[in-house]
Design an enzyme around this catalytic site. Structure first.
Site, PDB file in Angstrom:
ATOM      1  N   THR A 127      20.020 -12.037  -6.434  1.00  9.50           N
ATOM      2  CA  THR A 127      20.945 -12.372  -5.658  1.00  9.50           C
ATOM      3  C   THR A 127      22.436 -13.860  -6.452  1.00  9.50           C
ATOM      4  O   THR A 127      23.633 -13.608  -6.550  1.00  9.50           O
ATOM      5  CB  THR A 127      20.936 -12.148  -4.754  1.00  9.50           C
ATOM      6  N   CYS A 128      21.323 -14.672  -7.010  1.00 11.65           N
ATOM      7  CA  CYS A 128      22.203 -15.425  -7.530  1.00 11.65           C
ATOM      8  C   CYS A 128      22.771 -15.730  -8.805  1.00 11.65           C
ATOM      9  O   CYS A 128      24.155 -16.416  -8.279  1.00 11.65           O
ATOM     10  CB  CYS A 128      20.909 -16.910  -7.999  1.00 11.65           C
TER      11      CYS A 128
END
Length: 162
Positions: free
Chosen positions: A49-50
Site C-alpha cells: 500500500t505504501c
C-alpha cells in the site's frame, strides 16, 4: 506514551533525512520550524500500500501542496539507505523530504508506533498524516488498522482546503 494532540509541538529529536537524494542529519525542530508542513507516515518503504498508493499520491500531488505553500515530508521506520532507494524508485520529486526514522524514535515520540511483530516487521509507524505550522500540529489524521483513507494526499488536500 500518548498520541500527539492538536496544538502540541512536534518532538525535537535528531533525525535522518533524504533531501534531493542526499542523506542529512538534522534536528526535527529545525525541519518543521517556520514552515507549513504535511508529514505523512507509512508502515514501511517498499510495502504494497505504501509503494502502490500512499507515497505515489503525494508524488502526484506534490505541486498541489507546494502551490498552497505547504512542504511535504514522508516518514517511515526504515534506515536512511532504504529511504534513499525508495525515493529513487518512486521518483520522489526534488523538494519532497523523506524522513528516515530507523530506530523509530520520532514515531515513538509522536505516540504513533505500531507493533508489527506479528508480521515480522517489528516496530513501525501507524499510517497517518498531519499538518503542522511552525512545528505545531493543526490537523491529525490517523488511519484505522488496515485502512487507507484519511492520510492520502487527496484527503489531506481536501482537509487543507477546508
Amino acid at each position: 506514551m500518548t498520541t500527539i494532540q492538536l496544538g502540541q509541538t512536534l518532538p525535537d529529536l535528531e533525525i535522518k533525512l533524504i533531501v534531493d537524494g542526499q542523506i542529512e542529519s538534522r534536528q526535527s525542530a529545525t525541519l518543521f520550524a517556520q514552515r507549513k508542513t504535511v508529514l505523512f507516515a507509512v508502515p514501511g518503504a517498499f510495502t504494497p500500500t505504501c509503494s502502490n498508493k500512499h507515497l505515489p499520491g503525494y508524488v502526484k500531488h506534490f505541486a498541489d501542496f507546494r502551490q498552497r505553500g505547504v512542504d511535504v515530508v514522508c516518514a517511515a521506520v526504515n534506515d536512511a539507505y532504504v529511504m534513499q532507494a525508495w525515493a529513487r524508485d518512486q521518483q520522489v520529486p526534488p523538494g519532497m523530504i523523506m524522513l528516515a526514522d530507523g530506530n523509530g524514535s520520532f514515531t515513538r515520540a509522536l505516540g504513533l508506533e505500531l507493533d508489527g511483530a506479528a508480521y515480522g516487521m517489528g516496530l513501525r509507524s501507524r499510517r497517518f498524516a498531519l499538518y503542522a505550522e511552525d512545528g505545531v500540529v493543526r490537523q491529525l489524521h490517523v488511519e484505522a488498522p488496515g485502512e487507507f483513507r484519511v492520510s492520502s494526499a487527496e484527503a489531506m488536500l481536501a482537509a487543507l482546503d477546508g
